[in-house]
Scaffold this motif. Sequence first.
Motif, PDB file in Angstrom:
ATOM      1  N   CYS A 243       0.843  -1.282   0.087  1.00 33.22           N
ATOM      2  CA  CYS A 243       0.223  -0.087   0.076  1.00 33.22           C
ATOM      3  C   CYS A 243       0.757   1.115  -0.162  1.00 33.22           C
ATOM      4  N   CYS A 246       0.501   2.787   3.828  1.00 31.46           N
ATOM      5  CA  CYS A 246       0.733   2.014   5.030  1.00 31.46           C
ATOM      6  C   CYS A 246       1.801   0.800   4.885  1.00 31.46           C
ATOM      7  N   THR A 248       0.926  -2.199   3.806  1.00 31.94           N
ATOM      8  CA  THR A 248       0.277  -3.503   3.832  1.00 31.94           C
ATOM      9  C   THR A 248       0.204  -4.179   2.432  1.00 31.94           C
ATOM     10  N   CYS A 263      -6.887  -2.177   0.536  1.00 30.36           N
ATOM     11  CA  CYS A 263      -5.964  -2.476   1.592  1.00 30.36           C
ATOM     12  C   CYS A 263      -6.530  -2.992   3.082  1.00 30.36           C
ATOM     13  N   ALA A 265      -5.548  -2.919   5.847  1.00 30.07           N
ATOM     14  CA  ALA A 265      -5.450  -2.068   6.957  1.00 30.07           C
ATOM     15  C   ALA A 265      -6.004  -0.514   6.638  1.00 30.07           C
ATOM     16  N   CYS A 266      -5.873  -0.049   5.557  1.00 30.42           N
ATOM     17  CA  CYS A 266      -6.335   1.255   5.347  1.00 30.42           C
ATOM     18  C   CYS A 266      -7.875   1.270   5.508  1.00 30.42           C
TER      19      CYS A 266
END
Length: 268
Positions: A243, A246, A248, A263, A265-266
């Motif tokens: 990403c 971040c 990820t 993503c 995480a985001c």
Amino acid sequence: MPEGHTLHRLARLHTERYGGHKVAVSSPQGRFAASASLLDGTVFAHADAHGKHLFHHHGEHGVVHVHLGLYGAFTEQQAPPEPPVGQVRMRIVGPTHATDLRGPTRCELLTEDEVEAITTRLGPDPLRGDADPDRAWRRIAASRTSIAALLMDQTVLSGVGNVYRAEVLFRHGIPPMTPGRSITETRWRAIWDDLVALMHEGVRTGSIDTVRPEHLPEVTGRAPRDDRHGGEVYVYRRAGQPCHVCGTEIARADLVARNLYWCPACQA
């Protein structure tokens, strides 16, 4: 499949080149020959688009409805044109330019009433001044279907395709499988406003660029995107890559027979 900004660019281009002029219309392939003969020598009034549908208006003679689908494409050249190459469904020749259409899903001559019947079934188009985002919101707010699927449903929202869908959800940190009814009206308005801005920029530039200035290659030092689709994006066609925000790994899944990117995480 081309997204809505491509059809609006074509409508603008064809209006600039042919609007107000008599045009020669033919069907070298033959599949549009009967309709082409009715339009040959008529005045091309204007073109417009609604979502992924393009309309060539020829006044009282009718409207050519084009849906490019997965394989359709227009090619442009100066007039007089070279002899047609390949399966040209429709050729338009004006004073200065010529346009060939190949491989569309739909190319048909309709009445204005028939055009209205098509556009009435479509959701609001972020690129149209007459769009009502509340129409889409009412469908979304009442649905258990994922927001990722709803954004691609052309009866809910018109013109948004796989790229804009993935990118706008990332930009707003929304997990793609969130049910529509879990999206607040405030968040929906933010999504709509973002789509309006992103898609108008797509009309202006001819590409889909969704990365904010602070995440561009020249700022972060990363390599520019190398992909046949072009444009700087966050998640589309980036499965397995880090990403931009971040780091990820971007995920991919199948949803309604299309690739979905996000993503984890985001968009948690």
